[in-house]
Structure formats: C-alpha cells, structure tokens
Enzyme design. Structure first.
Site, PDB file in Angstrom:
ATOM      1  N   LYS A 667      -4.518   6.819   0.157  1.00 26.30           N
ATOM      2  CA  LYS A 667      -5.512   5.747   0.163  1.00 26.30           C
ATOM      3  C   LYS A 667      -5.343   4.964   1.458  1.00 26.30           C
ATOM      4  CE  LYS A 667      -5.859   1.483  -0.933  1.00 26.30           C
ATOM      5  NZ  LYS A 667      -6.814   1.171   0.102  1.00 26.30           N
ATOM      6  N   GLU A 748       7.389  -0.529   2.995  1.00 28.09           N
ATOM      7  CA  GLU A 748       7.593  -1.282   4.242  1.00 28.09           C
ATOM      8  C   GLU A 748       6.684  -2.499   4.226  1.00 28.09           C
ATOM      9  OE1 GLU A 748       9.612  -0.930   6.921  1.00 28.09           O
ATOM     10  OE2 GLU A 748      10.652   0.644   5.819  1.00 28.09           O
ATOM     11  N   CYS A 782       3.862  -5.092  12.464  1.00 30.25           N
ATOM     12  CA  CYS A 782       4.913  -5.689  11.641  1.00 30.25           C
ATOM     13  C   CYS A 782       6.143  -5.957  12.499  1.00 30.25           C
ATOM     14  CB  CYS A 782       5.256  -4.834  10.427  1.00 30.25           C
ATOM     15  SG  CYS A 782       5.446  -3.104  10.793  1.00 30.25           S
ATOM     16  N   GLU A 877       4.728 -15.072   7.965  1.00 31.87           N
ATOM     17  CA  GLU A 877       4.188 -14.058   8.865  1.00 31.87           C
ATOM     18  C   GLU A 877       2.747 -14.415   9.214  1.00 31.87           C
ATOM     19  OE1 GLU A 877       3.777 -10.068   7.262  1.00 31.87           O
ATOM     20  OE2 GLU A 877       4.380  -9.231   9.181  1.00 31.87           O
TER      21      GLU A 877
END
Lengths: 986, 986
Positions: A667, A748, A782, A877
């Site tokens: 996906k 992750e 990231c 973040e």
C-alpha cells in the site's frame, strides 16, 4: 625509440644534470625545509603514516583553537597514543620531557604557525607586498592568489569579489613605481604585465549547480566580468585558476566564453590552467588551442600536474564514477610532457607557462622549446612560493623567466593550503622528496616517464566480496542533463496518469478516485488513483496467501535473480522515474536520482544478501550430528510506505519481503501512488509471478487498517509517522480469530535529529552539511537535521554563516534544475509547517525565513535561534524546512540536549577533537551517527539505516540484519549415526 | 628392546609367516568375500566414502521395506545422485542399464539379503543348527548368539529371556547326540561343553539406569540367574557378552557377583568379555584375575578388540566425556597382546579365549603361551562366522581349538549386525582389509604394534573456534551418585528455604509469603517466598534504571567475564543445584543436571558471543569513510521465566540481557523461586554490581503485569504459556506516559509438537525417541512430543512397541533415582492434566494410562490412539505426560496434520528415506526439526532453540541471533577526508 627521440632524451637528461649540478652548492635545509622543526616533522611524516595523519589533522584544526588549554588538549588527543614514536619536540609538548608542558605547547603552536608562513606570503596584501618585491629583486616575478574559506553564501561570494577588486587596484597602483626587469617583465614579443593575479571561480558564487549548468555559467561570467575588466583596464594579467575536477568543464566554458566576448577578445593577458594529471587534459589542451586559433589573440595556459589527487580519487571512488586522474604518477608526468610539447608546437596561438618542481619535466620543456627554436624569453616557468628554492634560483641564473605562485590570506584557510603542500612534499611520488629526502640517483630522477609505462584504467576493478552502490548521475555531463529535460517533457505529456489496483496480476478499478496534484503547481493533476475498497484489500490478501506456497518453495537464487532484473529495469527507466518524482512529490532532480539509486541498491543488496543467507549455517561441530541453522519465509507481508522516498523505501521493503520468500500486499502513500505504480509495472515486467506482489493504493485509515488487522498478515513493514507506527504496533498485537502466527512489525518512524557543532568544528563543512541536511527535500526526510546544538564559543560564527548560506539558496518549482529546495508534499503538510513556523515566531527568535514562490505548496526555509532544548519546536518532528538552533555551554550539555527527545534516528557531530568524537560515539543515542558530514543520504550497505527509541524498532535497512526480520530462523538437526556408524562431515 | 623380547618378536613374526604361508593356497574370493557381488560392494565402499555411507544405510533400511516399489524408490534415493560412481550392478538397478529396473531391483534385494546370510547362521535355531553341525565336521566349534532388536519394554525383555531358555534347552537336547571331537570339545584339563551360548545383558531388562545402579544390577542378576542356572544344569557354557562402554562396569559387576553366588561359584563354564580397545581393559583384566583367584574356580575371558569404535568415539565426543577407546588402532593391538600375556600368565586362575582375525595377534598369543609352556589344548581362538575362513582353517589344521561366533536371528536386527561387519571389513585399519584388499606386505602385517607406538589421549584437544557444551554428569561413576545422594540429604535439611526479594543488592521482605511444596510429597514445604508488592516492583525498576548508565559503559569483555564466573559457580555448586530442582519442581536427577548444564552453556555461549559482537563490523569499503556497525544495549530488561527449566531458561534470559549491557529485573515463576534465588545468590557472588540484576519473586498478575506496563521497560524476555505471552505482547505495545522507546518482546510460548513416523523408520530409535520426548519430565517441556503421526503401514508395529515401552517406565518421587518420570509441578497442573485425560477418555481410544503413586501430584503417562488431527486433544497444549497418536495414510497427509496446529516449536521425523527427509525439512513448519532422534533436549549452540507461529516470535536461544535482540544496531559513519586527505584504512 627512433634516433631523433633517443637523441632528444639524452639532451633532456644532460640538461637535467646541468641543472642538478648548478643546484649542488645549496644546502638541503635551505631547500626542502626552512628549519629544523619543519624538517623533523616532514621526516617523521614520511616514516610513519599514523603520525602523518595525526599531524596533518592537527595542523588543520589548529587555527580554530583559541585557548592554550584547548591547544594542549588537542595535542594530547592527537599524539599521546603514539607514545614513543614521536619526534622529541612532541614528547615534551605532551609533558613527557623536562620543560613545562604549557611552555612547550606554546612553542609547538608557534612552530606549526611558522610552517604555514613558509608557504604563504602574508595574511594581507600589505604583508605580502614586501615579500613579492624582494622576490623581484631576485629576478623572480609572481602571481598572487587569495586564500579563503569555502564560499557558502552569496555574502561570502560578494566578499571575495571585493577582495579581488581591491587587490587588483592596490597592486596595480603600487606597480606603477616598479622598475622593469626584462628577464621577468618581457617576453620575446615585448612587455608583460608586472602584476599577475590568480582568481578562483568557486569563490565568486555559492550556488554553482551542475544541473543548472547554463544558469550557473551565466552568473559566474557576470561575476567574473568586472574582475577581468578591471584587470584589463589596469594592464594586469588575470589568471583563472583550476580547482577540483567537478568544476573543470564549467571553468573552461566560463573562461573561453568570457574571453570571446568583444570587450575581452583582443586582450592577451588572460590565462587558464590545465592539470596534466587529468585523463582528459590532453584533449582539453587541443581544444583550447583550436579555440585560441579561432579567437586570434593568444592567451595563456598554465600547465600544472594537479594538487587534488587524493581528493579526486576518493571522491570518484565514493561516487562510483570513473577516476578522472591518472592513478600512476608516471602517466601524469608523461602526459605533462606531451601537453607541453603540443603547447610549444602551437605557441603561435597559445602561450604556455610550465608549473612544476620536477627537474626532468623542466628540462624536457626547455629541450622541446629549443628543438622548435623557441626563444628563451618565450618560456615561463612557475613554482610555488616556499618550495624548491634552489631550482628556482638555478633557472633564474640560467636566464629563464620564473614566476612564483604566491598565496596571500588568513591562517584558517591557509592551513588547508599548508596541508596540501605538506601532502605534496611527503608523497611517496614527490619528485622533491625523491631528490631531497630519499636521495634518489640522478638517473632515476631524470628518466623518461614515458619509458615502459604501464597504462592504468579509470575504472576500478570491482571485488566479488564487495557491494558497490549504483553510481548517481553526473549532471556535469550534458547528455544526461538533456535526457532529463526530455524525460520531464515526455512525462508531462502523459498526465494525468491513471493508476489502477493490481491483484494477482489483474488490474482492478474502484469508484473512489483520488486526484494527486503536483505540489510545485497545485493545479496540475499528476495522477488519478483508484483507491482500493476493503473488499479489494481482502482480494489482495487472498491472492498473496495463495501465491505464498509456490513462492516460498521457489529457490532463493531465482528470487534474487528477479530482484536483480528489477534493478536493471530501474536503471533502464531512470530518467522517467526521476521525472515521475519531480512531478508527483516535488523532489528536485538530483534527490530523485538518489532515490532511484537507492532503490536499485536495495534490490541488488538484498538479492546478494539472500544468496548468502539461503546457505544453511552449520551449528555445532560434533560427529554423528548435522545441525543446520536456516532462515525461512514467514508469509504474507503488508508493506505500508511513505511518499518521501517514494521509490526507494517502497521498493526496499517489497524487495526484502519478496526475496526472503514472502508474498506482498503493498500500500503506497496516497501522495506517491504514481511512482509506486511505476514500481509495480517494473515488478511485473521483471517476471515476478502473479500474486507475489499485489498493489493496493488506498487510504491508510481504510485499507491500511484492514491489512494490519488481517488474520493472515504475517509481517508488517511500515515506514511513516510515529503516530501511525505506534498504532500499527498496537493493532498488530490483537490476535484475530483464525490467526496462526504472532505478527511481526518492522516499523520505521520519525526523528528529531540533532547535529552537534563542537568548538573546533570545520565550519566550511559544518555549515554546508547542516544546510543540506536541514533543507534538502524541504526537510522532508526522517533523517533530516531539525536541531543544531552549537557550543557557545562557536555559536555566533556558525550561526552567521549558516543564516547567510540559507539566504543564498533558491526555493523553486523542482522541474527547474536551479531549485535547491522545492515545495512540501501537499496542502496539509504546507498548512501544518506554516502553522509550526508561526507558532515558533511567537515563542522564539527567528533568525531567518526564506522567500518562496506564491503558487504551489512552498514552505520557507526557516531558522530559529537560541531555542530551549525542551521547547515544542525542539521536541516535535516538523518534517519540513525548519531548523532550531540550540546553544550549549559544553559538550556534556550538548549531549544531554541531543539525547533529550523521544527519538533516536540520525545524529551528527562536527568536531576535530578525537576525544570528543569518541565520546559522542559512545553517548549520542541515535541509530545513525555521522561524524563530520551531513546526516542525510544514507547509502545501502555503507550506512545501514534505522532508529530506535520512538524512531523505530531497531531495523536497519540496507544492513546485515535487515532481511532476517522477514524470516524465521529454523534449526534442523539430523542424527547421522545409524547402527553405530556416521559419515564424516566437514 | 632386550634380547629376550627381540627373540620373541622374531618368533612371533616367524609364526605369522607360517600361518600366512599355509593360507596361501586359498583364493581371495573364498576368504574375504563369498561372491562377486559382495566383493564388488566391498571394493566400492573402500574406494568411496559417500557410496559406503549410502550403501550401509541402504542395507540398514532394507529389511523394513515391504514392497518392490518402495525398494526401487529407496534404491534411487540412496544411489541415483552418485551417477557414474557406482558399481555396474547398481546402475542397472537404477534403470540406467539394459534390463528392466524392477527385475534388477529384485536381484539387488536378493543380493543384499544374501550378504547378511554370509554372517548369520540362520533366522531361527532350526536354520542355524545344520550350519553349526557342518562347522563341527570341519573341526570348528561355536558360540551361539541371538540377534534381536533393542529391548525397549519389559515385554520384549521377557521375550528375550524365553528365547535364550528355549535355545539352551533345544541345543542341549540336540547336542546329546553329538560325537565328541577332541580338538574342540576338550581342553588340557578335560571335556568342554559342546554347546556354548552368548547372552546379551541389555536384552533382558529395558529400564537399565546408571542412576539406579544397585536396583538395575539386582534386576539384571534376577533375570540372568535362570539362564545361568539352566546352562549349568544342562552342562553348557554360558558367556555374558560385552556391549557398549556405558554398560561395561555394570556388566562386569553383574557377572562377578552372579558367579560368586553359592549355586554358581563352583561352575567353570561361565565366561565374560574384555574389549582390548578400551583404555581401562588391562585394569579390568587384572581385577578379573584377582577376582578369579578369590573365587577359586576359574572362569573364561574372551579377549576381543571391540566392535563399537565409531559409536564409542562419537558418543563420547557428543557428551564431552573422555573417549573410552584407544583412538589409535595400534594401541588397541598392543594392549590386546599385553592383556593376552597377562591372562596366559594367570591361566591357573582364569581361562582365556582369543578372539581376533589378526594373524599377528594370533601368533603373539601362541608364542606367549609357548613361552609359558602352556599346552596347545589350553588355548582357544574365536572368530566370527562368515569371516576370515582361511585363517580359521589354518588354525584348525595347526591343531588349535577354533570357535565361531555364530549369530542366529531375524533379518531386521541382522542388518545392524551386518553393517557392523561391513564397517569392520572396510575400515582403513582392518587387518583383513590390509591383507586381502590392500595387499600389505607381510612385514607390515606382522609387525609389533607396540613398536614406536604414539600414545593418544582420551581428551580431545578443544579448538578455539568451537564452543563446547558443559558435559553432563556420568552417573555410571559411583562417586557422582554418592555426591548426589549427599546433596539431596543436605538440601532436605535446609528446608524450608526462605526466599527474599533483592533490589539493588539489598534483601527485602514482604508480608505476602508464598509456600512452595515438593510436588513429589505435597506436604513437604520447600520454600517460603516473599512475594513482591507493586511498590517493590517499582523500587526494582528504579534500581535497574539507575544501574543502567554505568553498566552499559562497562566493557563488554568485563561483562562477559562475569558470566563466565557465574558459569564456574554453577559448576561448583552443581549437585546442590540439582537437589534444589529435585525438591522444588520434581525434576529427576539427570534432567535437573541437564538444566544446570544448559544454564552453564548459556552463560559461556553468550559471554563468548558478546566478545565477538562487541567488535564493530566495518560496512562499506570506500576510502575517505569509515562506517562501523555496532550493537548497543537497550535499557532495563524485564525477565519473566517459567518453572520447567527453572535455572537454564531464567539464567539464559538474564545472562543475555546483562551481557549485552542491559540491567535486569527478573521475576521467576512462583513454582521455582527457590531455584531462582540460588541463581540470584550466585550472580551476587560472581560480582555483578548491585542493581544490574534485581530479583523480584511475585505473582505474574500483580508484579509481572506492573513490570510489563512500566514506562522504563525497554525489553521483555518471557518464556511461558501462549495466553500470557500474547497478553504481554499486547500490553507492551500500549505506550505509557513518559515512555521513551518502543518495547521489544522476546517471547517464547508453547507447542503442540509432532513426531512423524515414516514407514521405514528405525523403530528401535523411534519408540525410544518418542517415549522420552513425550514423558521426559512428565511432558512438561515446551519441546515435548504430544502428537505422534504414524504412517498407516507401520502404525500397529510402532504403537504396540510404544505402548509396551510406556508400560515399562516407572513413575516415582524423583529423589528416587529409578524414576523415569516424576510428578507434575503442582496441584493446578495435576488437576488440569487429569481433566484433559478424562476428557480424552470420553472421546478417544485410550491405549495406555500408567499407574502412579497416590501421594504427590503424579499424572499418569497416557497414550491415546487414532485421534483425529483436529480433535481438541490434538490441538491444545497439555504440558503433561499425554501423547496423542494420529494415523496418516501417507507422508503428505502426515505433513498436513503436523502443520495443522497454531504452534510451530519442535517437530521430528523418523525416516530412512533421503527424499522424505528432504521433503520434511522443506515443509514441516517448526522452529526446531529433529531427524531420527528425540525432539527435546536442545543443546546450546548445537540446537539454537525457539519457535514461531503461536509458539513465539522467532527468537532462538543459544543461537547466533539471540543476543542481538537485546541490543540495537547502530551505524557510525565518519568522514575521514579532511582537507582532501584521508588516511588509508583497512
């Protein structure tokens, strides 16, 4: 060798012997080393590689050390472990001698600084001038060069321009009063400029980009023009210096185009440089000669060997590009002579200047000229200031024109120059070292380099045992830039792309169509995506479940071959794949290329690794028993991928799952379904059986959730946000009715990655590294740097340069190759990031906010300063181009701050203190720690990637443990003893 | 060598030459092989080890193959891969020749069967009798031996006894009519029995246990007595044969004690065997001689070399025990001569019979006798039926008494005997092979084995690169049995043990005391355990958290050394630790010893592995960059352990967590807190810093739950039930406020382990392996066999033997060393298991339910037959001594059944079909697959252990990946390029 050339060789050797003989009167010390201290350092460096490394690194860091204590600390860190193997002058500095350490440290500091002064005429033109004039008295002329730090911002570029202009004005003025010395101020045709200035192109523009070739060239010419103009007005010689290979083509184009312009085309005193160690230098000499012929008025070519050999080889090896330099020193020497000969044969059109300290080379140039009856006054020799004094003096005595390359500049950049000179002098292949340190015989020193030469290849022989990353494109190559433009145009014509669902090899559609728009141009529709329903998700699961049994029994070798095939297809379609990312996710060319390269690497690395892992590992060693440790597949893997590395991360997870014998339902992220569909088509083309990989574009909350909860899901590979990752981890542990195995999650998540800037950091590298780590792909990695923890002492210097560098970058739609940064991925991200910036502006000190195009989802590159470590901005973040700078009083505090978030993904430190580096390695809690480089751009195999804490569950993609996560280790033990008899086993 | 011995050596050689000369007239074929087929098989086997293995294995499996198709299949499986390297007779059998394969297969089958008949006199005494009589006509007498399958049950033992009695009766009767032949029927003192029967002790009792030495001996004597008595009554010779080393001491004791009994002490015609290849055989000869002297009446000693060399060395190496045999053949030969000489010197007291095919050995015996003036009639030589015919004939011709060892018995056990003979004849060191196949020279064949002999050691040199398991105790050693009894008595005196909590090195108590009773004797209190409160759990977490920083920075080497120290302490306290388990968890001695051994192994293996893992792994190989892949610790580890391997599993998890740099809170099972407290005390004694390991006995629902949910828990290592495991997995994924990292769960749960019995299984091994795998420690192992899937064709034979074997085992309180099985762990388990049995009885066919002591928590060993694969009993883990037998029509169905549960822990197959073994390896979904052996008792390093599906998350304890789970992989990348210069790196 025919008679003529044999005769010529004898004459060259004879001339060399004459020069060497003339040099004999002079002492070694006065030549190769100015004093005992320098001499003994050189000697130790030649004997001991470890000392040499430490010494040169110590020299490099020294100017950025401010206190005596710091000096002593660095001295100890670099040298104390070597113990006995140090020159006596060092032992006392380390407190091992009789004198007080601090006194000795001071002496060493003075001595090292003194070494720089051997090679640098002065810190300022003021200081340099008497030196230059004194040289003239000795019948040596000069070319002045300004040493400086790397140009990281337009402010710094502007600063350089001014310095060059000032230097020209100031020298021109002073030179008016200089008496003409015919040996150096005239050639065979008449007077030469008394003042000669060498200019470095990269100093004048901070944003040179190969991709934006024409734009870069235009700006460089614009900035060069006033310098050329002023030089010409004042009757000076302006030389454009040559630097690293990556800008060579550009430099030559800038030079030739500039001096072809009407205002410059009739001026004789422009010069450029050819580095004979480059494999394409002879071709360059030829085309420059042709160009000179066309231009009519001659210009100058300084022929050098080249001073960046280590750098060029390492850079090329790291990139996997052909090595541009000859790897055998004799080839460079022979090529130099060939170039020299060619230039002399064409002296009518082009003027040579021979820069070398090699007496053999010099003699050859003289003899070639004599054969061609070229007058002595037409020859010019150049040597570096501070080196090879007796050769210079001898040539002057012999009546040749000698020009010293005379750097002027501050100590910090001066040290880099010093290191280059030290390297040169301690190199095993240095002619000067051969003559003055190693005591080679005259015949060795003068022998024809072309004699029995073994040619080398620019291509390294690849070792079976090594993995090689797919080289990225070199956009300095015009054909690749052209292909890219063509691919962009072609892809644009196909829009919008219609993306179906693919289950068991069959395309399905759904009623729900998601429209994906170009983030650089919000009204351009890139894809029309069929978003899967839950029913279609169920079909995909069933297809994957059905395909599992035959696939797991397919040999690992066959599965690995399919991955290699897939990699080949990616390579074949590279430009198209880049174009897709440019349009769909707003990724700049080179970064998109990096993503394709990484996808190729994942396929090849996992294929290679699987071939290893399939081999049963023997455990135990006893007779009568064979125990094998074997990895087996797990079942259906659900891959849920992000959009930021739209091909690489998706392909990596799918490749890992499939090559280990699992089947896959993938996906992709809504934002990158077009890229993902491209992958799916290549998977089909590669020949993966139907059902092994199924393609299920859809919304995470619907089909993502369904897949995660499915009873037949064996493994979930997810890369994305922390919130979704933690949700998956939790949901996956709900055992469903009929579920046969505990699900495994390879997760992750995000990061809040910090870079620590130590007091002694190399700011040229630190600013550049942080800038790109923070703003590359708009901070949407990231791994991106979102916190910079700067030690108090260096805070202002670092921040000033960083802010100026940030001001210099350009934010543009990414089809434009000039774009340093493009948009963020979509409206939602745009709003979120702008909101966080606005929030930051309310609470913190805004140091910089860039300007951006108004259409499309562009977020400004933003820097906040003096942010407290526990502020929201320093904890959450952003996933956008926002950097928070945090001040730390010392390294301990910096580490506490660095470790003070819930994330542990990437981190970096810029430091030149061995002890501090060691401490950071031990204490900084991150999955990937980078020392003295940027913190993004992990390469498969070289930098196994992944984080822990709340950044992930400890997986490391592209590393030795990754594939094992998709498998189960099995132990099969066979009792081989039957009837008291067992075969012998290895 | 002095003159006398030198003279003797010459005489021995001369005698040898004479014998060899006399043999010369006879053809090779008639000696070494009876026919061409056998000869060519022998020849190929000597040339090709692979063929030899396959051939001998094929011979072994052959009798259990019933159909021609099956025969052809096995023939192909064993030999087709060898292709060209086969004797022509085989190629046709594989369809590679001209004849129809089925015809050829039949011929091969006949030939192989024929080979057995070379060495076996007949399948029944009836068949054997004419053979024996024919030998007598050739002046050779015999000793008859009954070949049989392994005795696995008391029924089989009874059967053997009857056979021996019948044989004796029958031969005695027939012999009445035999004419006396003086050369074989008389010695120097008078008539000898015409009938000589060799008896195997292990055939007569199925439950011989070293631990229960005296009890075993008593029963063996009881069973031997009627045979000895009958033999004596009938005037026969009864010889007690010697088998493998493990029963040697027992055999000698049984023999000497028996013939010391009044009714036997004056009978001359008993004999026993000494194997000269045993290192202690000379000592045995001496003590037997002393014993004979005391007894007064002589008895016989048959001196052999020994026929189990491969088995004895492999067995000893696997157990890590000293190798009982000489590893150099010459040592055995020399020792044989020494024993022979000693026996001859004592012929007054003891009668020797020399069994050997080695002419040198025979000559030496003759000469030693002659030197001692022993008459020829006092000498007896023995050789095997079917071997060395010309030597036999020669010795007969020379007037010696020659006795053939003449086996009688069925083909299946006959094949094992055949393989032993084939091995002997193809051994590189066989004298017969040297003479008849390799054509050694006479001087080689006759040389003194003692000459320049290199003595070997019974202790293997350990290789640095190998891990060696801690050897288990050998309870055949009396001192160890005595120490064990002492330790039991001492431990009993300390009861009840008071067990505290230990946090940060300090003992704590709680108000809640849990009383732990001995499951063998429910009213005996073993421990009084302070059950921790939630507050104490919090204290433990804080202590572990606080101890973490210093511990993780302690070097891996230091941490590993502490584990080695811990292993040493376990070894030191071994008997006490065993005693603790006997009392607290009802574990039989040897199994408790296995648990201690495994705990020691875990410590040493993890220590060793950590020393490896601490070394940074270089990734990438490019210049200018050093990238290191490093494993780092994670934080506080919560260890929740089960009671069934109360030391090993707990110690393994704690050792792994601690050596990798994590701190630990360990919660033992309630039922084994005393054992766990023993571990905790040893951890303290080893010198682990306070707080690194904390001890928290308590109830799972209270403190277990609290620890799992704690925000500071980094890792949870759990071994236990599926229900609790899944609960932990789920709870651990709830992110708690303040939690800094995703928890990692290392979870081992249950199994429903199946063993598949193929049609061609070696039932001797299969029954024994299944029995122990099912009932060892009352089935309370996650690895225990709880399903046996038997192929239809072999179902009845297997089940009959298994049930009989089960009937023969004894269920007793485990302080009694006779106990094959003890109680289950506690009342709850007891009730649950009895309930499941009752439930099974309602629904399935009960094949067997054992009887058990009434006090204590004893559950009967129980076998259900013909259970459907999907029955509750075949799906749910029992964790008790209950086996379900499932019938399968073929291997495909067997595999479907085997894989048809939600578990995948251990599994096994007994098969001698290479293709079926390969298929099972590929398709049987289990973590640990065992081929042709039991499925419990995984050894560290040799059998990395753990399951998947619902059995666990794929961890494998004692394997190469285990420690990594307690760590995070980190990648540290340093850019080593500074100022264009990088040091060379390896």
């Amino acid at each position: 060798m025919n008679d003529t050339s044999s005769q010529l060789q004898s004459q060259i050797v004879a001339r060399g012997e004459e020069i060497l003989k003339r040099m004999e009167g002079q002492s070694k010390a006065s030549i190769f080393s100015k004093d005992f201290w320098y001499g003994s350092i050189m000697e130790w460096s030649m004997k001991n590689d470890k000392f040499k490394t430490n010494m040169f690194r110590f020299v490099d860091v020294l100017p950025s050390i401010n206190s005596g204590d710091e000096f002593s600390r660095h001295l100890k860190e670099y040298f104390s472990e070597d113990g006995g193997a140090l020159p006596p002058v060092f032992n006392v500095g380390l407190g091992l001698g009789a004198l007080a350490p601090s006194l000795m440290a001071g002496a060493i500091r003075k001595n090292v600084m003194g070494m720089a002064k051997i090679f640098i005429t002065g810190e300022t033109p003021d200081e340099a001038l008497p030196v230059l004039k004194k040289a003239r008295k000795n019948k040596m002329t000069f070319t002045v060069d300004i040493l400086g730090e790397a140009t990281l911002s337009e402010k710094e570029a502007q600063n350089y321009s001014s310095k060059y202009m000032e230097l020209i004005n100031w020298l021109a003025k002073d030179a008016q009063s200089w008496e003409e010395i015919p040996q150096i101020d005239r050639d065979h045709e008449g007077p030469l400029p008394k003042v000669n200035v060498s200019v470095k192109m990269t100093a004048l523009y901070s944003q040179i980009k190969d991709l934006a070739w024409d734009e870069s060239k235009k700006i460089l010419k614009d900035r060069m023009r006033p310098i050329f103009r002023l030089g010409m007005e004042k009757g000076l010689f302006i030389n454009l210096d040559m630097e690293q290979y990556s800008v060579k083509h550009l430099t030559l184009e800038v030079f030739t185009e500039l001096i072809s312009e009407p205002e410059f085309k009739n001026y004789k005193f422009f010069g450029v440089v050819i580095q004979a160690y480059l494999r394409d230098s002879f071709a360059d000499v030829r085309s420059l000669t042709e160009f000179a012929q066309k231009r009519g008025t001659p210009f100058w070519v300084r022929l050098v060997k080249g001073a960046y050999w280590d750098y060029e080889t390492i850079e090329a090896e790291q990139r996997g590009w052909p090595i541009p330099v000859y790897t055998n020193k004799l080839e460079s020497d022979a090529n130099y002579e060939a170039c020299a000969k060619y230039l002399l044969e064409n002296i009518k059109f082009i003027r040579p200047a021979f820069a070398s300290h090699n007496v053999r080379t010099l003699s050859a140039c003289m003899l070639y000229a004599e054969k061609l009856n070229i007058p002595k006054a037409a020859l010019e020799f150049q040597m570096l200031y501070g080196m090879a004094e007796p050769i210079k003096k001898t040539l002057v005595d012999m009546g040749y024109r000698m020009r010293e390359y005379a750097p002027v500049g501050e100590l910090i950049p001066g040290m880099a120059y010093l290191v280059r000179r030290l390297l040169e002098n301690t190199s095993n292949e240095s002619w000067l070292r051969g003559k003055f340190a190693d005591g080679k015989t005259t015949s060795e020193l003068l022998k024809d380099p072309a004699q029995s030469l073994q040619p080398t290849s620019p291509f390294l022989v690849q070792k079976e045992s090594h993995f090689y990353n797919e080289p990225l494109l070199d956009f300095a190559v015009k054909t690749d830039r052209d292909k890219m433009q063509k691919a962009l145009a072609e892809f644009k014509n196909t829009l919008p792309v219609s993306v179906p669902i693919l289950v068991n090899g069959k395309e399905l559609r759904s009623a729900q169509i998601f429209s994906r728009n170009n983030p650089s141009h919000a009204d351009e529709v890139v894809g029309k995506i069929s978003m899967a329903t839950v029913e279609q998700a169920e079909q995909a699961m069933q297809a994957a479940q059905k395909a599992y049994a035959p696939w797991k029994h397919t040999s690992a070798g066959e599965r690995a071959n399919l991955l290699d095939k897939l990699a080949d297809l990616m390579k074949r379609d590279r430009f198209k794949l880049i174009a897709t990312q440019v349009f769909e996710v707003g990724k700049p060319w080179a970064e998109a290329d990096g993503d394709i390269g990484e996808a190729i690497d994942f396929c090849r690395y996992y294929a290679r690794h699987m071939r290893e892992l399939q081999k049963p590992q023997r455990v135990g060693h006893l007779p009568g028993e064979v125990s094998q440790y074997i990895y087996k597949s797990r079942g259906v893997t659900v891959v849920i991928a992000p959009w930021n590395f739209p091909l690489a991360i998706l392909a990596g997870m799918v490749a890992a799952a499939a090559v280990t014998g699992n089947t896959v339902v993938m996906k992709p992220a809504e934002q990158s379904s077009v890229v993902a569909w491209g992958l799916m088509k290549m998977i089909q083309e590669a020949g993966f059986p139907a059902g092994v990989v199924n393609f299920l574009p859809g919304f995470g909350e619907e089909v993502g959730e369904y897949l995660v909860n499915h009873k037949d899901t064996a493994t979930i590979a997810f890369t994305g946000s922390k919130a979704v990752g933690l949700h998956i981890l939790k949901k996956a542990m709900d055992v469903q009715p009929g579920q046969q195995q505990v699900k495994r999650c390879i997760i992750e998540m995000g990061g809040k990655n910090a870079v620590i800037i130590d007091n002694d950091a190399d700011l040229d590298e630190a600013v550049d590294g942080v800038l790109y780590s923070a703003f590359g792909y708009s901070g949407q990695k990231c791994s991106a740097a979102s916190r910079v923890i700067v030690l108090d002492e260096v805070y202002d210097r670092f921040v000033d340069r960083l802010v100026e560098a940030a001001k210099s970058i350009e934010v543009l739609p990414v089809e434009n190759p000039k774009a340093y940064m493009g948009p963020v991925v979509d409206q939602e991200a745009h709003e979120r990031i702008l909101g966080m910036i606005a929030d930051g502006e309310k609470n913190h000190k805004l140091l910089f906010k860039g300007s951006v195009p108004v259409h499309g989802f562009f977020a400004p590159p933003t820097i906040f300063g003096d942010v407290p470590g526990d502020a929201k901005l320093a904890q959450q973040e952003v996933f956008g181009p926002v950097v928070t700078i945090i001040r730390a009083k010392d390294l301990s505090q910096a580490l506490t701050l660095a470790n003070g978030t819930e994330y542990a993904l990437t981190g970096g430190v810029f430091s030149r203190s061995p002890a501090n580096i060691a401490r950071v390695k031990e204490e900084f809690e991150v999955g990937n720690l980078y020392i003295n480089r940027g913190i993004t751009g992990a390469m498969v195999n070289r930098h196994p990637f992944g984080g822990f804490k709340m950044s992930g569950v400890g997986s490391k993609t592209g590393g030795p443990d990754y594939l094992k996560q998709y498998m189960e280790p099995i132990c099969v033990t066979e009792n081989t003893l039957r009837r008291g008899f067992a075969p012998l086993e290895e």
